[in-house]
Design an enzyme around this catalytic site. Structure first.
Site: not given
Ligand SMILES: NC(=O)c1ccc[n+]([C@@H]2O[C@H](COP(=O)([O-])OP(=O)(O)OC[C@H]3O[C@@H](n4cnc5c(N)ncnc54)[C@H](O)[C@@H]3O)[C@@H](O)[C@H]2O)c1
Ligand SMILES: O=C(O)[C@H]1O[C@H](OP(=O)(O)OP(=O)(O)OC[C@H]2O[C@@H](n3ccc(=O)[nH]c3=O)[C@H](O)[C@@H]2O)[C@H](O)[C@@H](O)[C@@H]1O
Length: 360
Positions: A190, A193, A231, A233
């Site tokens: 990730y 990537g 995740r 939250v």
């Molecule tokens: N939510 C966060 O906290 C967070 C933080 C940092 C970055 N992002 C980025 O924001 C974007 C959206 O995140 P999200 O939280 O909505 O995640 P999510 O998993 O809810 O949404 C991702 C969507 O992409 C689709 N998808 C995955 N692989 C695919 C593929 N190969 N082809 C077509 N569709 C595909 C999934 O089906 C899904 O609908 C992602 O790129 C993620 O890396 C999210």
């Molecule tokens: O914001 C980002 O850039 C990235 O954050 C997330 O990564 P992470 O922060 O590790 O997300 P969580 O899985 O929600 O974990 C957050 C923290 O909560 C902790 N956690 C997770 C799950 C749980 O049940 N309890 C708990 O304490 C994990 O150890 C970690 O320290 C995800 O990788 C992506 O949604 C995103 O790209």
């Protein structure tokens, strides 16, 4: 045209100089001519916007906002790996909306003016499930969307991540920090990537003049997250509503900064519409330890639940907080919703989906 070896070498050096311009923000070429379709009668009043990953959590909220503007036509391409048609059900059948089942690792031929490229699983448990596919999605998927942007002259925005900073040694993280990422760890599919995806964006920008925007998103939460998303939250809220212990992964002192989804969508749209390529951090600088988050969820949602300490996963970043000076100055953006106000909005949605009535 045929070059002598010396002429060829001189030309190569000139091309390399042009392509290696150290200033990320200087376009070396004007953007390509937009598709002729953009000037047709049909397009004068409409902006065609592609949202990859639009059936997911952030994507579906972005689609809701874009659809509010009657001049926008929205196409979603999604393979439904972590997203769902349910998230878009109010738009299915709408004349300005199209939903395509499509995997971005395959080329996509559509005529659009803007591309919000979100497709990629975001929850660690999902992106680690098939890591090779996660890399393909980030690398081949982003290449395909850049190829599309190049062909039709569209502007493209990538949702990168705060994970490009890895386990950061600089705190809070500002965009100039190059990060501390394990290239061979279980999270690398990730975070590496996304780093390659950022590289591709800038190479297409420098080499082909594509209009790019890069958002580095920090942890975002809100309604429509998958209930068993994994995740933190969504886990804590579902656990509190079900009366199960809140699973804080050790040591619990690790920090994150949580942004409510409507603030995130506002930031992404401003970035797309603005003049800056980024990368720009979009996130809420309010920083909490995971123990503090669990205590807040307990207090707000279910004071009777226990908090239990469980084993963590490898390479979990120890601290994360965005420096959002750039977003404030360049986009006029800052988050409005505090964690204590956002959590109850998410609780309401989770109770409805879990079929658990609101507290009295
Ligand atoms: N939510 C966060 O906290 C967070 C933080 C940092 C970055 N992002 C980025 O924001 C974007 C959206 O995140 P999200 O939280 O909505 O995640 P999510 O998993 O809810 O949404 C991702 C969507 O992409 C689709 N998808 C995955 N692989 C695919 C593929 N190969 N082809 C077509 N569709 C595909 C999934 O089906 C899904 O609908 C992602 O790129 C993620 O890396 C999210
Ligand atoms: O914001 C980002 O850039 C990235 O954050 C997330 O990564 P992470 O922060 O590790 O997300 P969580 O899985 O929600 O974990 C957050 C923290 O909560 C902790 N956690 C997770 C799950 C749980 O049940 N309890 C708990 O304490 C994990 O150890 C970690 O320290 C995800 O990788 C992506 O949604 C995103 O790209």
């Amino acid at each position: 045209m045929i070059f002598s070896p010396t002429e060829f070498k001189t030309k190569l050096i000139a091309m390399a100089k042009e392509a290696s311009n150290g200033d990320n923000h200087a376009a070396t070429k004007p953007p390509p001519t937009p598709s002729p379709l953009r000037n047709s009668k049909f397009f004068q009043s409409n902006l065609r916007i592609l949202v990859t990953g639009g059936a997911g959590f952030i994507g579906s909220h972005l689609v809701d906002k874009l659809m509010e503007n009657e001049k926008n036509e929205v196409i979603v391409a999604d393979n439904y790996f972590t997203g769902s048609k349910d998230n878009l059900k109010k738009w299915i059948g709408h004349p300005r909306f199209e939903l395509i089942r499509h995997d971005v690792t395959e080329p996509l031929l559509v005529e659009v003016d803007q591309i919000y490229h979100l497709a990629c699983p975001a929850s660690p448990i999902f992106y680690k499930y098939n890591p090779v596919k996660t890399i393909k999605t980030n690398v081949i998927g982003t290449l395909n969307m850049l190829g599309l942007a190049k062909r039709v002259g569209a502007r493209i925005l990538l949702t990168s991540t705060s994970e490009v900073y890895g386990d950061p040694l600089v705190h809070p993280q500002e965009e100039s920090y190059w990060g501390n990422v394990n290239p061979i760890g279980v999270r690398s599919c990730y975070d590496e990537g996304k780093r390659v995806a950022e590289t591709l964006m800038f190479d297409y920008h420098r080499q082909h003049g594509i209009e790019i925007r890069i958002a580095r998103i920090f942890n975002t939460y809100g309604p429509r997250m998958n209930i068993d998303d994994g995740r933190v939250v969504s886990n804590f809220i579902a656990q509190a509503i079900r009366g199960e212990p809140l699973t804080v992964q050790a040591p619990g002192t690790q920090t994150r900064s949580f942004c409510y989804v409507s603030d995130m969508v506002d930031g992404l749209i401003r970035l797309m519409q603005g003049e800056n390529t980024g990368p720009i951090n979009i996130g809420n600088p309010g920083e909490f330890t995971m123990t503090e988050l669990a205590e807040t969820v307990k207090e707000l949602i279910n004071p009777d639940v226990e908090i239990s300490m469980v084993e963590n996963t490898p390479d979990d970043p120890r601290q994360r907080k965005p420096n959002i000076t750039k977003a404030k100055e360049l986009l006029g953006w800052e988050p409005k919703i505090k964690l204590r106000d956002g959590l109850p909005l998410m609780e309401e949605d989770f109770r409805t989906r879990l079929g658990v009535p609101p507290k009295k």
